[in-house]
Design a protein around this motif. Structure first.
Motif, PDB file in Angstrom:
ATOM      1  N   PRO A 104       0.858  -1.167   0.069  1.00 44.14           N
ATOM      2  CA  PRO A 104      -0.148   0.018   0.024  1.00 44.14           C
ATOM      3  C   PRO A 104       0.983   1.372  -0.050  1.00 44.14           C
ATOM      4  O   PRO A 104       1.854   1.312   0.488  1.00 44.14           O
ATOM      5  CB  PRO A 104      -0.918  -0.220   1.423  1.00 44.14           C
ATOM      6  N   GLY A 105       0.525   2.322  -0.943  1.00 43.68           N
ATOM      7  CA  GLY A 105       1.080   3.571  -0.867  1.00 43.68           C
ATOM      8  C   GLY A 105       2.125   3.710  -2.109  1.00 43.68           C
ATOM      9  O   GLY A 105       2.543   4.693  -2.665  1.00 43.68           O
ATOM     10  N   ALA A 106       2.342   2.197  -2.709  1.00 42.56           N
ATOM     11  CA  ALA A 106       3.133   2.566  -3.799  1.00 42.56           C
ATOM     12  C   ALA A 106       2.613   3.049  -5.169  1.00 42.56           C
ATOM     13  O   ALA A 106       1.070   2.743  -5.223  1.00 42.56           O
ATOM     14  CB  ALA A 106       3.591   0.854  -4.133  1.00 42.56           C
ATOM     15  N   GLY A 107       3.203   3.736  -6.079  1.00 39.77           N
ATOM     16  CA  GLY A 107       2.737   4.104  -7.224  1.00 39.77           C
ATOM     17  C   GLY A 107       2.843   3.023  -8.238  1.00 39.77           C
ATOM     18  O   GLY A 107       4.031   2.524  -8.258  1.00 39.77           O
ATOM     19  N   VAL A 108       1.893   2.676  -9.182  1.00 43.14           N
ATOM     20  CA  VAL A 108       2.042   1.715 -10.049  1.00 43.14           C
ATOM     21  C   VAL A 108       1.521   2.247 -11.466  1.00 43.14           C
ATOM     22  O   VAL A 108       0.775   3.227 -11.798  1.00 43.14           O
ATOM     23  CB  VAL A 108       1.354   0.377  -9.687  1.00 43.14           C
ATOM     24  N   ARG A 109       1.760   1.405 -12.451  1.00 48.22           N
ATOM     25  CA  ARG A 109       1.481   1.685 -13.882  1.00 48.22           C
ATOM     26  C   ARG A 109       0.963   0.385 -14.132  1.00 48.22           C
ATOM     27  O   ARG A 109       1.608  -0.725 -14.203  1.00 48.22           O
ATOM     28  CB  ARG A 109       2.715   2.091 -14.826  1.00 48.22           C
ATOM     29  N   THR A 110      -0.692   0.214 -14.814  1.00 45.82           N
ATOM     30  CA  THR A 110      -1.097  -0.792 -15.255  1.00 45.82           C
ATOM     31  C   THR A 110      -0.441  -1.201 -16.669  1.00 45.82           C
ATOM     32  O   THR A 110      -0.144  -0.408 -17.412  1.00 45.82           O
ATOM     33  CB  THR A 110      -2.598  -1.052 -15.198  1.00 45.82           C
ATOM     34  N   ILE A 111      -0.980  -2.501 -17.185  1.00 43.32           N
ATOM     35  CA  ILE A 111      -0.544  -2.884 -18.446  1.00 43.32           C
ATOM     36  C   ILE A 111      -1.363  -1.967 -19.474  1.00 43.32           C
ATOM     37  O   ILE A 111      -1.351  -1.782 -20.642  1.00 43.32           O
ATOM     38  CB  ILE A 111      -0.693  -4.295 -18.941  1.00 43.32           C
ATOM     39  N   GLY A 112      -2.554  -1.408 -19.161  1.00 43.53           N
ATOM     40  CA  GLY A 112      -3.372  -0.372 -19.992  1.00 43.53           C
ATOM     41  C   GLY A 112      -2.872   1.221 -19.908  1.00 43.53           C
ATOM     42  O   GLY A 112      -3.197   1.790 -20.610  1.00 43.53           O
ATOM     43  N   GLY A 113      -1.722   1.324 -19.075  1.00 42.72           N
ATOM     44  CA  GLY A 113      -1.379   2.503 -19.022  1.00 42.72           C
ATOM     45  C   GLY A 113      -1.662   3.595 -17.895  1.00 42.72           C
ATOM     46  O   GLY A 113      -1.647   4.691 -17.949  1.00 42.72           O
ATOM     47  N   LEU A 114      -2.548   2.927 -17.004  1.00 41.84           N
ATOM     48  CA  LEU A 114      -3.160   3.708 -16.085  1.00 41.84           C
ATOM     49  C   LEU A 114      -2.220   3.930 -14.858  1.00 41.84           C
ATOM     50  O   LEU A 114      -1.508   2.873 -14.367  1.00 41.84           O
ATOM     51  CB  LEU A 114      -4.368   3.032 -15.562  1.00 41.84           C
ATOM     52  N   GLU A 148      -6.213   3.331  -6.309  1.00 45.14           N
ATOM     53  CA  GLU A 148      -6.975   4.574  -6.193  1.00 45.14           C
ATOM     54  C   GLU A 148      -6.336   5.417  -7.478  1.00 45.14           C
ATOM     55  O   GLU A 148      -5.148   5.855  -7.590  1.00 45.14           O
ATOM     56  CB  GLU A 148      -6.628   5.309  -4.777  1.00 45.14           C
ATOM     57  N   THR A 149      -7.229   5.480  -8.344  1.00 44.92           N
ATOM     58  CA  THR A 149      -7.198   6.363  -9.615  1.00 44.92           C
ATOM     59  C   THR A 149      -7.176   7.690  -9.713  1.00 44.92           C
ATOM     60  O   THR A 149      -6.776   8.559 -10.221  1.00 44.92           O
ATOM     61  CB  THR A 149      -7.879   5.785 -10.714  1.00 44.92           C
ATOM     62  N   ALA A 150      -8.249   8.173  -8.581  1.00 44.67           N
ATOM     63  CA  ALA A 150      -8.201   9.433  -8.421  1.00 44.67           C
ATOM     64  C   ALA A 150      -8.753   9.678  -6.655  1.00 44.67           C
ATOM     65  O   ALA A 150      -9.135   8.623  -6.443  1.00 44.67           O
ATOM     66  CB  ALA A 150      -9.393  10.067  -9.168  1.00 44.67           C
ATOM     67  N   PRO A 151      -8.548  10.673  -6.151  1.00 44.93           N
ATOM     68  CA  PRO A 151      -9.100  10.825  -4.871  1.00 44.93           C
ATOM     69  C   PRO A 151     -10.482  10.140  -4.779  1.00 44.93           C
ATOM     70  O   PRO A 151     -11.472  10.661  -5.047  1.00 44.93           O
ATOM     71  CB  PRO A 151      -8.864  12.297  -4.650  1.00 44.93           C
ATOM     72  N   GLY A 152     -10.482   9.354  -3.694  1.00 43.57           N
ATOM     73  CA  GLY A 152     -11.605   8.572  -3.278  1.00 43.57           C
ATOM     74  C   GLY A 152     -12.410   7.726  -4.569  1.00 43.57           C
ATOM     75  O   GLY A 152     -13.259   6.940  -4.169  1.00 43.57           O
ATOM     76  N   ASP A 196       9.247   4.301  -8.804  1.00 40.09           N
ATOM     77  CA  ASP A 196       9.864   5.135  -7.669  1.00 40.09           C
ATOM     78  C   ASP A 196       8.943   5.884  -7.268  1.00 40.09           C
ATOM     79  O   ASP A 196       8.160   6.764  -7.995  1.00 40.09           O
ATOM     80  CB  ASP A 196      11.087   5.769  -8.190  1.00 40.09           C
ATOM     81  N   PRO A 197       8.922   6.486  -5.967  1.00 40.89           N
ATOM     82  CA  PRO A 197       8.019   7.506  -5.468  1.00 40.89           C
ATOM     83  C   PRO A 197       8.387   8.916  -6.296  1.00 40.89           C
ATOM     84  O   PRO A 197       7.344   9.665  -6.278  1.00 40.89           O
ATOM     85  CB  PRO A 197       8.597   7.481  -3.864  1.00 40.89           C
ATOM     86  N   GLN A 198       9.717   9.325  -6.571  1.00 42.54           N
ATOM     87  CA  GLN A 198       9.844  10.529  -7.357  1.00 42.54           C
ATOM     88  C   GLN A 198       9.331  10.358  -8.597  1.00 42.54           C
ATOM     89  O   GLN A 198       8.932  11.522  -9.168  1.00 42.54           O
ATOM     90  CB  GLN A 198      11.288  10.784  -7.413  1.00 42.54           C
ATOM     91  N   GLU A 199       9.611   9.410  -9.307  1.00 38.71           N
ATOM     92  CA  GLU A 199       9.002   9.190 -10.627  1.00 38.71           C
ATOM     93  C   GLU A 199       7.202   9.181 -10.706  1.00 38.71           C
ATOM     94  O   GLU A 199       6.910   9.961 -11.540  1.00 38.71           O
ATOM     95  CB  GLU A 199       9.337   7.808 -11.224  1.00 38.71           C
ATOM     96  N   TYR A 200       6.867   8.478  -9.853  1.00 40.12           N
ATOM     97  CA  TYR A 200       5.206   8.663  -9.665  1.00 40.12           C
ATOM     98  C   TYR A 200       4.874  10.137  -9.324  1.00 40.12           C
ATOM     99  O   TYR A 200       3.831  10.645 -10.332  1.00 40.12           O
ATOM    100  CB  TYR A 200       4.748   7.669  -8.500  1.00 40.12           C
ATOM    101  N   ASP A 201       5.479  10.626  -8.504  1.00 34.01           N
ATOM    102  CA  ASP A 201       5.091  12.188  -8.197  1.00 34.01           C
ATOM    103  C   ASP A 201       5.157  13.047  -9.421  1.00 34.01           C
ATOM    104  O   ASP A 201       4.385  13.867  -9.809  1.00 34.01           O
ATOM    105  CB  ASP A 201       5.952  12.470  -7.028  1.00 34.01           C
ATOM    106  N   ALA A 202       6.333  12.693 -10.102  1.00 34.58           N
ATOM    107  CA  ALA A 202       6.814  13.650 -11.447  1.00 34.58           C
ATOM    108  C   ALA A 202       5.718  13.226 -12.578  1.00 34.58           C
ATOM    109  O   ALA A 202       5.148  14.264 -13.311  1.00 34.58           O
ATOM    110  CB  ALA A 202       8.187  13.268 -12.014  1.00 34.58           C
ATOM    111  N   ILE A 203       5.157  12.172 -12.722  1.00 31.01           N
ATOM    112  CA  ILE A 203       4.335  11.653 -13.642  1.00 31.01           C
ATOM    113  C   ILE A 203       2.926  12.529 -13.309  1.00 31.01           C
ATOM    114  O   ILE A 203       2.148  13.052 -14.192  1.00 31.01           O
ATOM    115  CB  ILE A 203       4.063  10.228 -13.941  1.00 31.01           C
ATOM    116  N   ILE A 204       2.395  12.250 -12.104  1.00 31.25           N
ATOM    117  CA  ILE A 204       1.162  12.505 -11.546  1.00 31.25           C
ATOM    118  C   ILE A 204       0.840  13.968 -11.555  1.00 31.25           C
ATOM    119  O   ILE A 204      -0.072  14.732 -11.934  1.00 31.25           O
ATOM    120  CB  ILE A 204       0.857  11.931 -10.156  1.00 31.25           C
ATOM    121  N   ASN A 205       2.189  14.741 -10.889  1.00 27.92           N
ATOM    122  CA  ASN A 205       1.938  16.052 -10.659  1.00 27.92           C
ATOM    123  C   ASN A 205       2.560  17.087 -11.489  1.00 27.92           C
ATOM    124  O   ASN A 205       2.489  18.239 -11.410  1.00 27.92           O
ATOM    125  CB  ASN A 205       2.453  16.388  -8.930  1.00 27.92           C
TER     126      ASN A 205
END
Length: 134
Positions: A36-46, A61-65, A80-89
């Motif tokens: 829990p808490g890890a950022g992931v990418r699915t095979i569909g690119g989500l 969790e794809t969006a808040p809530g 990685d947490p930095q990579e996930y943060d850079a992609i999302i934010n």
């Protein structure tokens, strides 16, 4: 000669099975490393964040809530947490520095405007590279 013809397909099959087994082991290790808490990418690119890991599924969790259930095999990569943060934010990576701002007080250089015309333009062309009207 006949021995070589028989051995080549056998060697190719063995190599294919070894590489497939390596990929399966890597996928198994990645799936067991999900937490829990890890950022992931699915095979569909989500891109999503892991909320819970069950026996065969993962809650993402794809969006808040907004929580969705996926099979573990649908996870393509744990980020990685930095990579996930850079992609999302949309934050730049640490090694990317912002460009320096131009000096506003500096006088512009006396430069000619860019032109498509060559220096020795033919007489039939107008200045700036556009054909002259006839």
């Amino acid at each position: 000669m006949n021995l070589i013809i028989l051995l080549l397909p056998i060697i190719a099959i063995v190599l294919m099975f070894r590489s497939q087994k390596k990929r399966q082991q890597q996928m198994q290790q990645m799936q067991t490393a999900l937490e829990p808490g890890a950022g992931v990418r699915t095979i569909g690119g989500l891109y999503a964040q892991v909320k819970a890991v069950n026996e065969e599924t993962v809650e993402l969790e794809t969006a808040p809530g907004v929580v969705s259930h996926f099979t573990k095999s649908a996870i393509a990569a744990v980020l990685d947490p930095q990579e996930y943060d850079a992609i999302i934010n949309g934050r730049p990576a640490d090694d990317e520095l912002p460009e320096p701002e131009a000096d506003v007080d500096a006088e512009p250089a006396d430069e000619k405007p860019l032109s498509l015309a060559k220096e020795g333009a033919e007489k039939g062309e107008a200045e700036g590279g556009a054909p002259a009207s006839k």
